[in-house]
Design a protein around this motif. Sequence first.
Motif, PDB file in Angstrom:
ATOM      1  N   LEU A 162     -43.450   6.653  31.069  1.00 37.78           N
ATOM      2  CA  LEU A 162     -44.841   6.201  31.026  1.00 37.78           C
ATOM      3  C   LEU A 162     -45.811   7.198  31.664  1.00 37.78           C
ATOM      4  O   LEU A 162     -47.003   7.200  31.338  1.00 37.78           O
ATOM      5  N   GLN A 163     -45.307   8.028  32.539  1.00 36.53           N
ATOM      6  CA  GLN A 163     -46.175   9.048  33.140  1.00 36.53           C
ATOM      7  C   GLN A 163     -46.732   9.992  32.080  1.00 36.53           C
ATOM      8  O   GLN A 163     -47.861  10.474  32.197  1.00 36.53           O
ATOM      9  N   GLN A 164     -45.953  10.249  31.039  1.00 35.52           N
ATOM     10  CA  GLN A 164     -46.405  11.142  29.970  1.00 35.52           C
ATOM     11  C   GLN A 164     -46.820  10.389  28.712  1.00 35.52           C
ATOM     12  O   GLN A 164     -47.635  10.897  27.928  1.00 35.52           O
ATOM     13  N   ARG A 165     -46.245   9.196  28.515  1.00 41.34           N
ATOM     14  CA  ARG A 165     -46.564   8.400  27.323  1.00 41.34           C
ATOM     15  C   ARG A 165     -46.951   6.991  27.788  1.00 41.34           C
ATOM     16  O   ARG A 165     -46.149   6.064  27.744  1.00 41.34           O
ATOM     17  N   PRO A 166     -48.179   6.789  28.258  1.00 41.64           N
ATOM     18  CA  PRO A 166     -48.564   5.514  28.873  1.00 41.64           C
ATOM     19  C   PRO A 166     -48.579   4.321  27.928  1.00 41.64           C
ATOM     20  O   PRO A 166     -48.640   3.176  28.387  1.00 41.64           O
ATOM     21  N   ASN A 167     -48.508   4.552  26.621  1.00 45.49           N
ATOM     22  CA  ASN A 167     -48.535   3.454  25.663  1.00 45.49           C
ATOM     23  C   ASN A 167     -47.153   3.013  25.188  1.00 45.49           C
ATOM     24  O   ASN A 167     -47.036   2.127  24.336  1.00 45.49           O
ATOM     25  N   VAL A 168     -46.119   3.605  25.745  1.00 46.55           N
ATOM     26  CA  VAL A 168     -44.753   3.270  25.325  1.00 46.55           C
ATOM     27  C   VAL A 168     -44.420   1.826  25.680  1.00 46.55           C
ATOM     28  O   VAL A 168     -44.759   1.334  26.765  1.00 46.55           O
ATOM     29  N   ARG A 169     -43.725   1.155  24.749  1.00 50.09           N
ATOM     30  CA  ARG A 169     -43.201  -0.197  24.981  1.00 50.09           C
ATOM     31  C   ARG A 169     -41.719  -0.190  24.639  1.00 50.09           C
ATOM     32  O   ARG A 169     -41.281   0.501  23.716  1.00 50.09           O
ATOM     33  N   LEU A 170     -40.979  -0.980  25.371  1.00 49.02           N
ATOM     34  CA  LEU A 170     -39.542  -1.120  25.149  1.00 49.02           C
ATOM     35  C   LEU A 170     -39.246  -2.521  24.637  1.00 49.02           C
ATOM     36  O   LEU A 170     -39.580  -3.512  25.293  1.00 49.02           O
ATOM     37  N   THR A 171     -38.622  -2.598  23.475  1.00 46.12           N
ATOM     38  CA  THR A 171     -38.176  -3.882  22.918  1.00 46.12           C
ATOM     39  C   THR A 171     -36.689  -4.027  23.178  1.00 46.12           C
ATOM     40  O   THR A 171     -35.898  -3.137  22.827  1.00 46.12           O
ATOM     41  N   ILE A 172     -36.307  -5.146  23.802  1.00 50.37           N
ATOM     42  CA  ILE A 172     -34.901  -5.400  24.140  1.00 50.37           C
ATOM     43  C   ILE A 172     -34.421  -6.588  23.325  1.00 50.37           C
ATOM     44  O   ILE A 172     -34.867  -7.724  23.518  1.00 50.37           O
ATOM     45  N   ALA A 173     -33.514  -6.333  22.384  1.00 50.20           N
ATOM     46  CA  ALA A 173     -32.939  -7.381  21.534  1.00 50.20           C
ATOM     47  C   ALA A 173     -31.510  -7.630  21.971  1.00 50.20           C
ATOM     48  O   ALA A 173     -30.648  -6.767  21.791  1.00 50.20           O
ATOM     49  N   GLY A 174     -31.259  -8.770  22.575  1.00 49.75           N
ATOM     50  CA  GLY A 174     -29.908  -9.075  23.020  1.00 49.75           C
ATOM     51  C   GLY A 174     -29.894 -10.185  24.044  1.00 49.75           C
ATOM     52  O   GLY A 174     -30.936 -10.664  24.486  1.00 49.75           O
ATOM     53  N   PHE A 175     -28.714 -10.595  24.398  1.00 49.39           N
ATOM     54  CA  PHE A 175     -28.510 -11.655  25.369  1.00 49.39           C
ATOM     55  C   PHE A 175     -27.264 -11.307  26.170  1.00 49.39           C
ATOM     56  O   PHE A 175     -26.507 -10.405  25.811  1.00 49.39           O
ATOM     57  N   GLY A 176     -27.053 -12.036  27.244  1.00 54.60           N
ATOM     58  CA  GLY A 176     -25.857 -11.787  28.037  1.00 54.60           C
ATOM     59  C   GLY A 176     -26.072 -12.063  29.497  1.00 54.60           C
ATOM     60  O   GLY A 176     -27.184 -12.396  29.939  1.00 54.60           O
ATOM     61  N   PRO A 177     -25.032 -11.922  30.289  1.00 54.76           N
ATOM     62  CA  PRO A 177     -25.070 -12.318  31.699  1.00 54.76           C
ATOM     63  C   PRO A 177     -26.007 -11.494  32.573  1.00 54.76           C
ATOM     64  O   PRO A 177     -26.361 -11.923  33.665  1.00 54.76           O
ATOM     65  N   GLU A 178     -26.413 -10.299  32.138  1.00 47.16           N
ATOM     66  CA  GLU A 178     -27.306  -9.481  32.955  1.00 47.16           C
ATOM     67  C   GLU A 178     -28.783  -9.677  32.607  1.00 47.16           C
ATOM     68  O   GLU A 178     -29.643  -8.945  33.105  1.00 47.16           O
ATOM     69  N   LEU A 179     -29.087 -10.668  31.786  1.00 48.45           N
ATOM     70  CA  LEU A 179     -30.473 -10.884  31.369  1.00 48.45           C
ATOM     71  C   LEU A 179     -31.397 -11.125  32.557  1.00 48.45           C
ATOM     72  O   LEU A 179     -32.458 -10.489  32.678  1.00 48.45           O
ATOM     73  N   SER A 180     -31.010 -12.037  33.442  1.00 47.13           N
ATOM     74  CA  SER A 180     -31.885 -12.361  34.572  1.00 47.13           C
ATOM     75  C   SER A 180     -32.053 -11.154  35.499  1.00 47.13           C
ATOM     76  O   SER A 180     -33.156 -10.900  36.017  1.00 47.13           O
ATOM     77  N   LEU A 181     -30.981 -10.385  35.703  1.00 43.74           N
ATOM     78  CA  LEU A 181     -31.066  -9.196  36.558  1.00 43.74           C
ATOM     79  C   LEU A 181     -32.005  -8.154  35.958  1.00 43.74           C
ATOM     80  O   LEU A 181     -32.791  -7.522  36.675  1.00 43.74           O
ATOM     81  N   CYS A 182     -31.938  -7.985  34.643  1.00 42.93           N
ATOM     82  CA  CYS A 182     -32.817  -7.012  33.988  1.00 42.93           C
ATOM     83  C   CYS A 182     -34.270  -7.460  34.043  1.00 42.93           C
ATOM     84  O   CYS A 182     -35.177  -6.634  34.235  1.00 42.93           O
TER      85      CYS A 182
END
Length: 412
Positions: A252-272
């Motif tokens: 984001l320091q170089q590309r401030p408009n970047v967005r991350l789409t996360i498609a998935g589920f699993g036990p680490e969802l809450s941690l992420c």
Amino acid sequence: MQDFSDSKPKGAHRPRLLVLTSTYPRWAGDSEPGFVHELSRRLTDKFQVTVLCPHACGALPTEQLDGVKVIRYRYAPERWERLVNNGGIVTNLKRHPWMFFLLPGFILGQLFWLYKLGHRRNTDVIHAHWLIPQGFLVAFLMALGRKMAPFVVTSHGADLFALRGKLLTKIKQFTLARSAAATVVSNAMKTMIAAMGIPQEKIAVESMGIDLQNRFYPDPVIQRNPDELLFVGRLVEKKGLRYLIEALPHILQQRPNVRLTIAGFGPELSLCKQQVEKLNLSAHVDFIGAVPQADLPSLYRRAAVFVAPFIQAASGDQEGLGLVVLEALGCGCPAVISDLPATREFGEIRGLCRTPPANIEMLAQTILDQLQNPATPGRSALMRFDWQHRADCYSDILLKSANKCSSSNMGI
């Protein structure tokens, strides 16, 4: 001797194939990994295919799914049948120790149905997905004197990488020694199995596949979002999502408009999600949950870069291959992946960049390079992973195993 020739039409006699698996769609369009079903349904032109898999809440006990007869065995009260889904057996046992109490029912239920279905008079050949428990249970019944059909065992990664120790190694050797053939999805895995003393000629490297013809292909009508990153997969440790989230502030320091789409589920969802909030990234990250296979191409076609930051988990578990990478490339999406033994199986493909695993700075820089100078992936290098080719390879192995047993029974 029975003739299991490849030339037999669908209406003629087809050998009876019993497929054993833990991971299987609970219903049509399920977001759970469907690679075993995708292979099984493509084998129905040469085999009468029956799949034996564990039951799950909301699933039918038996059904016909794309020409495959599916039998789901019960192993606990329905609301407790959660050992397999939402992360896989190894991950679920690690995170929920109470699930160890489900293992006896899980093993005994599968053993009971395997005893009924796997005899040579009922089945011509067995395909056991995973060394433990599926492959081991067939070998166990053979050792007890049960006349089982010959079996081909396939390791997908977790059973080989994560299940370690002297006893588990002995169980794997016991299983492999009694199999008619063994397949693995990458050369790195073949090396590990050969180190157990299994003859090289018994092991074939045969990956699972993707549908490059009808599902994962580019669509020039869809415009790519030049600032969208995409992650697809189970939210478990070996997928390395936390490293991608950690790299996002650098991007984001170089590309401030970047967005991350996360498609998935699993036990680490809450941690992420907690990690995203801690890094003040909520405005740049979208958790969209599990996505059915049919809806994935639209995500791959609009993203600027697909990222698969795989790592080796603390348990030793790691990706066997990483089919999501091929899905993205098939849809024309450039990809950044970790440099691990399994991912080297892809070879050199235009639009595919590798980075050292768990290296946040290198991951961020490689993603930035791809965003700045994207290269359209080449499809010709992917065709060896197309499902039809993959199914033909597995069909040959299964038919040879069935024929070999038939010949030996006739004293040939």
